[in-house]
Design an enzyme around this catalytic site. Structure first.
Site, short mmCIF file in Angstrom:
data_model
loop_
_atom_site.label_atom_id
_atom_site.label_comp_id
_atom_site.label_asym_id
_atom_site.label_seq_id
_atom_site.Cartn_x
_atom_site.Cartn_y
_atom_site.Cartn_z
N GLU A 144 25.17 34.79 48.74
CA GLU A 144 24.58 33.46 48.71
C GLU A 144 25.69 32.42 48.69
O GLU A 144 26.84 32.73 48.35
CB GLU A 144 23.73 33.30 47.44
CG GLU A 144 22.57 34.28 47.34
CD GLU A 144 21.63 34.17 48.53
OE1 GLU A 144 21.05 33.11 48.74
OE2 GLU A 144 21.48 35.18 49.25
N VAL A 179 12.92 39.48 51.47
CA VAL A 179 13.10 40.68 50.63
C VAL A 179 13.72 41.79 51.45
O VAL A 179 13.16 42.21 52.47
CB VAL A 179 11.76 41.16 50.03
CG1 VAL A 179 11.97 42.42 49.21
CG2 VAL A 179 11.12 40.07 49.18
N LYS A 220 14.20 33.50 49.52
CA LYS A 220 13.51 34.16 48.40
C LYS A 220 13.41 33.30 47.16
O LYS A 220 12.44 33.39 46.41
CB LYS A 220 14.16 35.50 48.05
CG LYS A 220 15.68 35.44 47.85
CD LYS A 220 16.42 35.76 49.13
CE LYS A 220 17.78 35.16 49.12
NZ LYS A 220 18.78 35.99 49.73
N LYS A 241 13.49 38.51 44.50
CA LYS A 241 12.88 39.47 45.43
C LYS A 241 11.84 40.34 44.72
O LYS A 241 10.77 40.63 45.26
CB LYS A 241 13.97 40.33 46.07
CG LYS A 241 14.87 39.52 47.01
CD LYS A 241 16.14 40.26 47.38
CE LYS A 241 16.99 39.47 48.37
NZ LYS A 241 18.36 40.01 48.51
N GLU A 263 9.12 37.71 55.68
CA GLU A 263 9.62 39.10 55.66
C GLU A 263 11.10 39.18 55.29
O GLU A 263 11.53 40.05 54.54
CB GLU A 263 9.39 39.74 57.04
CG GLU A 263 9.88 41.15 57.17
CD GLU A 263 9.15 42.11 56.24
OE1 GLU A 263 8.01 42.46 56.53
OE2 GLU A 263 9.74 42.50 55.21
N GLY A 301 29.22 37.37 55.24
CA GLY A 301 27.95 36.64 55.29
C GLY A 301 26.83 37.31 54.51
O GLY A 301 25.66 37.08 54.79
N LYS A 358 23.58 19.34 59.04
CA LYS A 358 24.52 18.22 58.87
C LYS A 358 25.86 18.49 59.54
O LYS A 358 26.43 17.64 60.19
CB LYS A 358 24.78 18.00 57.37
CG LYS A 358 23.67 17.25 56.66
CD LYS A 358 24.19 16.71 55.32
CE LYS A 358 23.06 16.25 54.43
NZ LYS A 358 22.66 17.21 53.40
N GLY A 410 16.28 42.00 53.48
CA GLY A 410 16.85 41.71 54.80
C GLY A 410 16.09 42.32 55.95
O GLY A 410 14.94 41.97 56.20
N1 HSE Z 1 22.73 37.45 49.16
C1 HSE Z 1 21.69 38.34 49.56
C2 HSE Z 1 22.16 39.76 49.40
C3 HSE Z 1 21.31 38.08 50.98
O1 HSE Z 1 23.37 39.96 49.24
O2 HSE Z 1 21.36 40.67 49.42
C4 HSE Z 1 20.08 38.80 51.44
O3 HSE Z 1 18.94 38.39 50.73
#
Ligand code: HSE
Length: 338
Positions: A192, A134, A107, A207, A131, A189, A47, A136
């Site tokens: 969440e 879980v 997840k 996870k 993949e 980054g 958006k 990263g």
């Molecule tokens: N928010 C999640 C973390 C992102 O901090 O691990 C990765 O799954």
């Protein structure tokens, strides 16, 4: 070697969407050289086209209509990076019902609708891979569903959330305050959109639920996993733990003993001598014990745009390779054990 082309539709252009786009941009030539496949992101469902991002994307790639991805015959793979259970689950199912392979890092959606999503993939003879959902950048799901299939597993234990591990590490090592560190984790980054899922352990429960499905073949819904986060951990708790030779880590754990599976997510004292005590900041670690392989520990960045982009592109490439071979659905990894 004749170069094949695989076209991708991307849903969601937040931190991880941008990270995935950048990963492909950075490595497109090397991926093409290694695989003989040119991967291209042709459409992006988003958006907020004008949000400031450190990547330049031709404006005509953006759309606000998901059907532009589902119904576009040139798109082979849809990558879902919207986050949240809905509409992400519906969108993934619609993509699969339209014959698209699906890759996701979501997840929450995978843990909530694991059986349904896998069934939709099987019904449509498409591939569904997750993949990046879980730990990263750590290829733990591929390891469990490939090289480790010869094991019966006893235990899985892990630091599975980068945001909380970053917060606990910075509080312990730099003496910083919880709120300030959370803000930095958001800026980097890792967190969440609503960091409650991180700090209250919900993200780890999601996870762990996925890991339990793959490791023990049992479905345990995230809401049924006893879960405690780190929001009540104080600087004093951390100092006291440290004086006693421990680190406090948010640990997701599942164990099978005498046929009974137990599981939990909670802050746990880890002695300095334990390998998990040395896992800091946004790094994750997954420790598994199989009856043949014995103990294994996987370590790497569990959050952040590029490490997550790496895992997403790994799935995309696996699908591209299967497509190039014209592999039948059941000849390639369709996301785990039957
Ligand atoms: N928010 C999640 C973390 C992102 O901090 O691990 C990765 O799954």
């Amino acid at each position: 070697m004749e170069m094949k082309t695989v076209k991708i539709g991307l849903m969601g252009f937040g931190n991880i969407g941008v990270g995935t786009y950048k990963t492909l941009e950075m490595n497109r030539a090397v991926i093409a050289a290694n695989t003989g496949i040119d991967f291209e992101i042709v459409k992006i469902l988003e958006k907020d086209v004008d949000r400031k991002r450190d990547v330049v994307v031709p404006r005509e790639k953006f759309t606000q209509n998901p059907d532009d991805l589902f119904l576009d015959p040139q798109i082979d793979i849809v990558i879902e990076l919207l986050g949240g259970i809905q509409p992400a689950t519906d969108f993934m199912q619609k993509a699969m019902n339209n014959g698209k392979h699906v890759v996701t890092a979501n997840k929450a959606a995978v843990a909530a609708n694991y059986d349904e999503l896998r069934k939709t993939a099987a019904d449509n003879q498409v591939l569904f891979r997750y993949e990046a959902s879980v730990a990263g950048g750590i290829p733990i799901l591929s390891a469990l569903t490939g090289p480790l299939l010869g094991n019966d597993f006893v235990e899985v234990l892990g630091i599975l959330n980068g945001t909380t591990n970053y917060i606990l590490s910075q509080m312990a090592d730099a003496g910083l305050a919880y709120e300030d560190v959370l803000k930095t984790a958001q800026e980097k980054g890792f967190a969440e959109a609503d960091p409650t899922a991180d700090v209250e352990g919900i993200d780890v429960a999601n996870k762990l639920s996925i890991l339990i499905s793959l490791i023990f073949g049992e479905r345990v819904a995230p809401k049924d996993i006893p879960t405690e986060g780190i929001s009540k951990i104080t600087k004093e708790d951390i100092e006291k733990a440290s004086a006693e030779g421990n680190k406090i880590k948010l640990i997701g754990k599942a164990k099978k003993e005498n046929g009974t599976l137990t599981y939990s997510v909670k802050p746990t004292m880890i002695p300095f001598s334990h390998p998990l005590a040395g896992v800091n900041n946004e790094f994750n670690a997954v420790f598994v014990k199989g009856n043949a392989v014995d103990e294994l520990m996987f370590y790497g960045k569990g959050a952040g745009p590029l490490p997550t982009g790496s895992a997403i592109m790994g799935d995309v490439i696996e699908i591209g390779k299967a497509m190039a071979k014209n592999a039948a659905y059941d000849q390639v990894v369709a996301g785990g054990r039957k």
